[in-house]
Write a protein that holds these residues in place. Sequence first.
Motif, short mmCIF file in Angstrom:
data_model
loop_
_atom_site.label_atom_id
_atom_site.label_comp_id
_atom_site.label_asym_id
_atom_site.label_seq_id
_atom_site.Cartn_x
_atom_site.Cartn_y
_atom_site.Cartn_z
N HIS A 86 0.83 -1.21 0.00
CA HIS A 86 0.00 0.00 0.00
C HIS A 86 0.86 1.26 0.00
O HIS A 86 0.58 2.22 -0.73
CB HIS A 86 -0.94 -0.01 1.21
CG HIS A 86 -1.76 1.24 1.32
ND1 HIS A 86 -2.74 1.57 0.42
CD2 HIS A 86 -1.71 2.24 2.22
CE1 HIS A 86 -3.27 2.73 0.76
NE2 HIS A 86 -2.67 3.16 1.85
N GLU A 128 2.37 1.89 -3.37
CA GLU A 128 1.32 2.46 -4.23
C GLU A 128 1.10 3.94 -3.94
O GLU A 128 1.10 4.78 -4.84
CB GLU A 128 0.03 1.67 -4.00
CG GLU A 128 -1.20 2.28 -4.62
CD GLU A 128 -2.48 1.62 -4.14
OE1 GLU A 128 -3.34 1.40 -4.99
OE2 GLU A 128 -2.60 1.34 -2.92
N ARG A 150 2.19 7.22 -6.18
CA ARG A 150 1.15 8.14 -6.65
C ARG A 150 1.55 9.58 -6.35
O ARG A 150 1.46 10.46 -7.20
CB ARG A 150 -0.19 7.81 -5.99
CG ARG A 150 -1.30 8.79 -6.35
CD ARG A 150 -2.60 8.41 -5.69
NE ARG A 150 -3.09 7.19 -6.28
CZ ARG A 150 -3.58 6.15 -5.58
NH1 ARG A 150 -3.68 6.21 -4.27
NH2 ARG A 150 -4.00 5.07 -6.19
#
Length: 166
Positions: A141, A144, A148
């Motif tokens: 997570h 990710e 981003r």
Amino acid sequence: MTANQFSTSTEREALCGFLDKQRADLLRKVGGVSDADARMTPTVSSLSLMGLLKHSALWERRWFQIVVAGRALPGEWPEAEVRDWRDEDFRVDEQDTAKHWTAFFEEQVAISREIVAGMSLEAPCSRPDLADRNLRWVLLHMIEETARHAGHADIIRESLDGSRGI
């Protein structure tokens, strides 16, 4: 070994290496700009380089120290009474500096690395509402989310001074 050169011999090395690369990419995008430029929101978004760094530092702290390790940080999420922490996490003003948020981010990353080093990837999260997730899930997570935000930072930096690429 640089952030772009890391071992993928084990799952842990790969996960930690990819996360460290994204962390370094985010820091690189904030590096070298003035505080005024780091606070600017040059796109249609309300995001700024400094706001992205602040948000990333706060969630680095929250995910690893609170969610994974089960530490209590009085006055902070989730106990703090902040009406909309999502907006507040990105908000910066004249008192905020890139130097401060960079140091805070680096400090939180160091603590996160210590936590990760001492746990199994299968270790469940300490927060009861996330006990069905484990350290592996949190690392994925965070790769990710950090990627981003590094991408957001790349667009903002290009808008500010034309620099492109990671």
